[in-house]
Design a protein around this motif. Sequence first.
Motif: not given
Ligand code: MTE
Length: 318
Positions: A80-86, A143-145, A172-174, A225-227, A236-240
């Motif tokens: 159950y993730n948000n990762f709009y790149e995918f 939410s999650m923990s 910045e993400t890839f 690596i993510r925040l 705000k917790s940017v991924k990859s």
């Molecule tokens: N970072 C990137 N690069 N792309 C994204 O779509 N989604 C954000 C954030 N970081 C996102 C991202 C949002 S909206 C959330 S809620 C969290 O990642 C989700 O993290 P999770 O999938 O590990 O729960």
Amino acid sequence: MYIKRRSGWEMPERLATPESVFLNRRALLGGVAGLAATSLVGVEGAFAAADPTSGLYPAARNEAYTLDRPLTAEKFSADYNNFYEFGTSKTVLPAANALKTRPWTLKIDGLVEKPFEIGIDDLVRKMTLEERLYRHRCVEAWSMSVPWTGFPLSKLVALAKPASGAKYLRMETFMDKSMAPGQRSFLYPWPYVEGLTMEEANNDLAFIATGIYGKPLANQFGAPIRLAVPWKYGFKSVKSIVKLSFVAERPKTFWEGLQASEYGFWANVNPAVSHPRWSQASERVLGTDQRVPTLIYNGYGEQVAGLYKGLENERLFV
Ligand code: MTE
């Protein structure tokens, strides 16, 4: 007399679920840590079989960041993730398997003593990994923990040696349309960018995660690596992450570029400030049928409220 002062994010003991299941799992994972060649693909997602630093997981837990509330089972958070790149659905796990996480280079530039690049494995080996249990509150009111593994963002800032003119950290993400189908859409201002003030980046809670559930991050969590900034809405917790730039001006973020009136730069959690289209008063706890009240700064006010003194005129909670 020793009196344990309960931190703001901790919840009463009676609400805690036994961690034995989780701890047993960690012990088990610890036992197989040497089997780096094992490739796991399932509901937990793929994590790099060839990850040269996988032997560093699980890391010792930093007990200052435990929380007495149930951890979200991996089977729920990993699917159950948000990762709009995918993709824009929550089920990005299969598509995220296409994310190639080695080689992976992090670029440090902007207002620093000397810009440089560092490979993810060199970076991870330079740092002391620790595990922290953090809440995560998405702006969508779920939410999650989870148990992140990584190191304080302040350690990365120190490594970068920013100049005094650096006021913000831009992350910045890839960008790779061949891997990430979502990036082929013109509807979004790619690449995904987020930012923090230098004070926020140096706050103890700001964490760089390279792992979760006692092993390297599975792709859908934002490998490698993510925040993790748990007092802010999840976006705000940017991924990859591939680039950290130390800058003088406030960076324009991905979501601001898309809809600034709904997703601002600060995005601190506040149950009293509604999103323009829904209430933020409570949250659905992933993997349960519970709704619980949302807490100001997601329960971390003691640690972060001071960052916002003198900024009362800003839109701190959007
Ligand atoms: N970072 C990137 N690069 N792309 C994204 O779509 N989604 C954000 C954030 N970081 C996102 C991202 C949002 S909206 C959330 S809620 C969290 O990642 C989700 O993290 P999770 O999938 O590990 O729960």
